[in-house]
Design a protein around this motif. Sequence first.
Motif, PDB file in Angstrom:
ATOM      1  N   UNK A  18       0.849  -1.180   0.000  1.00 12.10           N
ATOM      2  CA  UNK A  18       0.000   0.000   0.000  1.00 12.10           C
ATOM      3  C   UNK A  18       0.888   1.234   0.000  1.00 12.10           C
ATOM      4  N   UNK A  19       0.295   2.354  -0.377  1.00  8.94           N
ATOM      5  CA  UNK A  19       0.975   3.637  -0.252  1.00  8.94           C
ATOM      6  C   UNK A  19       0.098   4.537   0.611  1.00  8.94           C
ATOM      7  N   UNK A  20       0.625   4.930   1.754  1.00 10.64           N
ATOM      8  CA  UNK A  20      -0.082   5.840   2.641  1.00 10.64           C
ATOM      9  C   UNK A  20       0.410   7.259   2.378  1.00 10.64           C
ATOM     10  N   UNK A  21      -0.534   8.183   2.285  1.00 10.29           N
ATOM     11  CA  UNK A  21      -0.193   9.575   2.008  1.00 10.29           C
ATOM     12  C   UNK A  21      -0.745  10.482   3.087  1.00 10.29           C
ATOM     13  N   UNK A  22      -0.055  11.586   3.307  1.00  6.42           N
ATOM     14  CA  UNK A  22      -0.493  12.563   4.310  1.00  6.42           C
ATOM     15  C   UNK A  22      -0.188  13.954   3.781  1.00  6.42           C
ATOM     16  N   UNK A  23      -1.170  14.832   3.891  1.00  6.35           N
ATOM     17  CA  UNK A  23      -0.983  16.209   3.456  1.00  6.35           C
ATOM     18  C   UNK A  23      -1.550  17.159   4.503  1.00  6.35           C
ATOM     19  N   UNK A  24      -0.894  18.305   4.660  1.00  3.88           N
ATOM     20  CA  UNK A  24      -1.371  19.322   5.587  1.00  3.88           C
ATOM     21  C   UNK A  24      -2.333  20.269   4.878  1.00  3.88           C
ATOM     22  N   UNK A  49       8.132   5.156  11.290  1.00  2.81           N
ATOM     23  CA  UNK A  49       9.274   5.760  10.605  1.00  2.81           C
ATOM     24  C   UNK A  49       9.162   7.271  10.701  1.00  2.81           C
ATOM     25  N   UNK A  50      10.316   7.919  10.679  1.00  6.83           N
ATOM     26  CA  UNK A  50      10.331   9.349  10.915  1.00  6.83           C
ATOM     27  C   UNK A  50      11.505   9.980  10.168  1.00  6.83           C
ATOM     28  N   UNK A  51      11.264  11.156   9.592  1.00  9.42           N
ATOM     29  CA  UNK A  51      12.332  11.922   8.952  1.00  9.42           C
ATOM     30  C   UNK A  51      12.620  13.121   9.848  1.00  9.42           C
ATOM     31  N   UNK A  52      13.844  13.211  10.347  1.00 11.09           N
ATOM     32  CA  UNK A  52      14.230  14.321  11.210  1.00 11.09           C
ATOM     33  C   UNK A  52      15.072  15.293  10.388  1.00 11.09           C
ATOM     34  N   UNK A  72       8.168  15.797   1.781  1.00 15.07           N
ATOM     35  CA  UNK A  72       8.471  17.035   1.083  1.00 15.07           C
ATOM     36  C   UNK A  72       8.117  18.188   2.012  1.00 15.07           C
ATOM     37  N   UNK A  73       9.149  18.824   2.588  1.00 15.63           N
ATOM     38  CA  UNK A  73       8.894  19.914   3.533  1.00 15.63           C
ATOM     39  C   UNK A  73       8.149  21.071   2.877  1.00 15.63           C
ATOM     40  N   UNK A  74       8.516  21.379   1.659  1.00 17.37           N
ATOM     41  CA  UNK A  74       7.895  22.518   0.978  1.00 17.37           C
ATOM     42  C   UNK A  74       6.411  22.285   0.714  1.00 17.37           C
ATOM     43  N   UNK A  75       6.065  21.055   0.401  1.00 15.07           N
ATOM     44  CA  UNK A  75       4.663  20.733   0.116  1.00 15.07           C
ATOM     45  C   UNK A  75       3.912  20.263   1.358  1.00 15.07           C
ATOM     46  N   UNK A  76       4.638  20.080   2.451  1.00 19.68           N
ATOM     47  CA  UNK A  76       4.031  19.592   3.703  1.00 19.68           C
ATOM     48  C   UNK A  76       3.327  18.252   3.483  1.00 19.68           C
ATOM     49  N   UNK A  77       4.009  17.346   2.803  1.00 18.82           N
ATOM     50  CA  UNK A  77       3.460  16.018   2.582  1.00 18.82           C
ATOM     51  C   UNK A  77       4.456  14.967   3.071  1.00 18.82           C
ATOM     52  N   UNK A  78       3.924  13.852   3.529  1.00 18.47           N
ATOM     53  CA  UNK A  78       4.775  12.732   3.928  1.00 18.47           C
ATOM     54  C   UNK A  78       4.056  11.443   3.551  1.00 18.47           C
ATOM     55  N   UNK A  79       4.785  10.534   2.921  1.00 17.27           N
ATOM     56  CA  UNK A  79       4.216   9.295   2.431  1.00 17.27           C
ATOM     57  C   UNK A  79       4.928   8.097   3.046  1.00 17.27           C
ATOM     58  N   UNK A  80       4.226   6.992   3.042  1.00 17.27           N
ATOM     59  CA  UNK A  80       4.806   5.745   3.552  1.00 17.27           C
ATOM     60  C   UNK A  80       4.453   4.629   2.595  1.00 17.27           C
ATOM     61  N   UNK A  81       5.468   4.080   1.950  1.00 21.27           N
ATOM     62  CA  UNK A  81       5.286   2.916   1.091  1.00 21.27           C
ATOM     63  C   UNK A  81       5.449   1.684   1.964  1.00 21.27           C
ATOM     64  N   UNK A  82       4.403   0.880   2.014  1.00 22.26           N
ATOM     65  CA  UNK A  82       4.458  -0.318   2.852  1.00 22.26           C
ATOM     66  C   UNK A  82       4.346  -1.537   1.962  1.00 22.26           C
ATOM     67  N   UNK A  83       5.244  -2.479   2.145  1.00 24.25           N
ATOM     68  CA  UNK A  83       5.242  -3.673   1.312  1.00 24.25           C
ATOM     69  C   UNK A  83       5.523  -4.901   2.182  1.00 24.25           C
ATOM     70  N   UNK A  84       5.381  -6.064   1.562  1.00 20.90           N
ATOM     71  CA  UNK A  84       5.572  -7.335   2.277  1.00 20.90           C
ATOM     72  C   UNK A  84       4.807  -7.316   3.599  1.00 20.90           C
TER      73      UNK A  84
END
Length: 115
Positions: A18-24, A49-52, A72-84
């Motif tokens: 799956x691909x999880x997406x998040x947008x502000x 998972x976290x990007x610092x 993407x800090x500029x777009x305020x989006x963070x995604x999570x590709x989940x597999x297996x």
Amino acid sequence: QVQLVESGGGLVQPGGSLRLSCAASGRISSINSMGWYRQAPGKQRELVARIISGVGTRSTDSVKGRFTISGDNAKNTVNLEVSSLKPEDTAVYYCNIEGNGMNFWGKGTLVTVSS
């Protein structure tokens, strides 16, 4: 008020992806970190998972090699590709962004791994 909105959850068979997406909904201009957490039934919320900013990416051992976070800090989006995916990955997945001196959370998206 800024809100985070997640999408992409659903029912998937073991081994699936799956691909999880998040947008502000608004602008977060000074981001310290972006990440994903999850909470399984009867358990506490845990970091996935976290990007610092300026440091790099951190993830829990159980998802290494299977989950990939991107942001993407500029777009305020963070995604999570989940597999297996495994049945034990079943949980509500929450997006989190720390920025502007605040801690923002989404309402979560449910991932169910079952045959």
